[in-house]
Design an enzyme around this catalytic site. Structure first.
Site, mmCIF file in Angstrom:
data_model
loop_
_atom_site.group_PDB
_atom_site.id
_atom_site.type_symbol
_atom_site.label_atom_id
_atom_site.label_comp_id
_atom_site.label_asym_id
_atom_site.label_seq_id
_atom_site.Cartn_x
_atom_site.Cartn_y
_atom_site.Cartn_z
ATOM 1 N N GLY A 51 -1.889 6.032 5.855
ATOM 2 C CA GLY A 51 -1.147 7.088 5.200
ATOM 3 C C GLY A 51 -1.889 7.657 4.008
ATOM 4 O O GLY A 51 -2.670 6.965 3.356
ATOM 5 N N HIS A 54 -3.153 7.418 -1.110
ATOM 6 C CA HIS A 54 -3.940 6.296 -1.627
ATOM 7 C C HIS A 54 -5.344 6.737 -2.040
ATOM 8 O O HIS A 54 -6.240 5.905 -2.164
ATOM 9 C CB HIS A 54 -4.040 5.186 -0.574
ATOM 10 N N LYS A 102 -5.458 -1.805 7.134
ATOM 11 C CA LYS A 102 -4.654 -2.502 6.131
ATOM 12 C C LYS A 102 -3.452 -3.146 6.812
ATOM 13 O O LYS A 102 -2.830 -2.552 7.692
ATOM 14 C CB LYS A 102 -4.188 -1.532 5.044
ATOM 15 N N HIS A 216 2.947 0.950 -1.506
ATOM 16 C CA HIS A 216 3.932 1.938 -1.063
ATOM 17 C C HIS A 216 5.227 1.815 -1.856
ATOM 18 O O HIS A 216 6.277 2.269 -1.418
ATOM 19 C CB HIS A 216 4.228 1.770 0.430
#
Length: 327
Positions: A51, A54, A102, A216
């Site tokens: 996602g 980051h 990850k 997150h």
């Protein structure tokens, strides 16, 4: 919190388009699949992603000496398997593909599906799952969460170096699996991440910090009043010291990582506190890097990654120069 974007739906495309425009002399882009990749590849193709939110992970590490390609999903949402498969087909030169993932259930799921589809098409693909987060789950079980966080960037660097040395896909996977048991990260937040048009993931009083949070906005293991950088360093360092069982004259690498909204000045203050603690234990720091490497969308906070140097070549690998935008 105010966010400098136009529409949330187009933010990732806009970000990657601008990044590519800046680096188009050495990188390619597939806008439809949110892929940044090297136009010519040698050796194994190293692909990572997940996602967005980051940054600079992971497109900031695409280049000679690190990743071959990155695949970006929407904010805090992994990319689709089709996008990962496209990255594999764009970069596989016959030497195989290593996916660096990850350890979050949704990330592992989509990368596993892409790997399955790629293997059906004849690609030789393996996956390395980074699970460096040693935050504990809760006060009942005390089980480690094993999320993939800032240590993932060190894995990019190490495997990128060994890939340049001509290691095979099988050898790179074995190297990664030997590194993983010695790679630990723990973080602390001074404020929550907050995505556009959403509420903060957790609330802190003005004087509080939250140890063990995820990238997150996942909850941590303890809130307490903020005292100083030194006290934050003592908490994170001592937890990693206990896990690693530091011994005098051991060799380590440390990564001090800003989580998005922590000024570099403060990161270096924290880094100096860590350095002083290591000196007291008489352990050797072979590699120390400070800066925002894997963030959490404007979270004010910091993480500490510790990697035991079990082979002298790891020091060489971490110190080797690379041609990427954000290392």
């Amino acid at each position: 919190m105010k966010h400098i974007i136009n529409m949330k739906q187009t933010a990732i495309t806009s970000m990657l388009s601008a990044f590519w425009f800046e680096h188009q002399s050495r990188l390619n882009i597939d806008s439809d699949h949110h892929i940044i990749y090297l136009p010519e590849t040698t050796g194994v193709s190293l692909i990572s992603g997940g996602g967005s939110g980051h940054e600079p992970a992971h497109f900031g590490y695409v280049g000679e000496g690190m990743l071959t390609a990155s695949v970006s999903g929407q904010l805090f949402t992994p990319p689709f398997p089709a996008a990962i498969l496209k990255a594999i087909t764009l970069t596989d030169n016959g030497q195989g593909v290593c996916l660096i993932v990850k350890n979050f259930a949704s990330d592992v799921e989509v990368f596993t599906e892409a790997m399955r589809q790629a293997r059906e098409k004849g690609h030789d693909v393996e996956m390395v799952i980074v699970s460096d987060d040693v935050s504990i789950d809760n006060k009942t079980t005390y089980s480690k969460r094993k999320r993939g966080v800032a240590g993932t960037v060190l894995m990019h660097k190490l495997l990128g170096f060994y890939n340049q040395q001509g290691k095979t896909l099988k050898e790179l996977t074995a190297i990664a699996n030997n590194i993983l048991p010695h790679l630990f990260t723990l973080g602390v937040a001074l404020s929550s991440a907050e995505l556009p048009k959403t509420a903060p993931f957790f609330k802190l009083n003005k004087d509080e910090v939250y140890f063990g949070v995820g990238i997150h906005g996942e909850k941590g293991y303890r809130k307490e009043p903020f005292q100083s950088s030194e006290q934050l360093a003592i908490e994170l360092y001592n937890k990693l010291k206990h896990l690693h069982q530091f011994r005098q004259d051991d060799h380590y690498a440390f990564l001090i990582n800003g989580l998005g909204a922590t000024p570099l000045l403060e990161q270096y203050v924290f880094s100096n506190d860590v350095r002083r603690l290591a000196a007291l234990d008489k352990i050797t720091i072979d590699f120390l890097k400070t800066g925002t490497q894997l963030s959490s969308y404007n979270m004010q906070g910091i993480s500490l990654t510790c990697l035991k140097i079990t082979d002298p070549s790891m020091k060489t690998a971490l110190q080797a120069p690379v041609d990427v935008s954000h290392w």
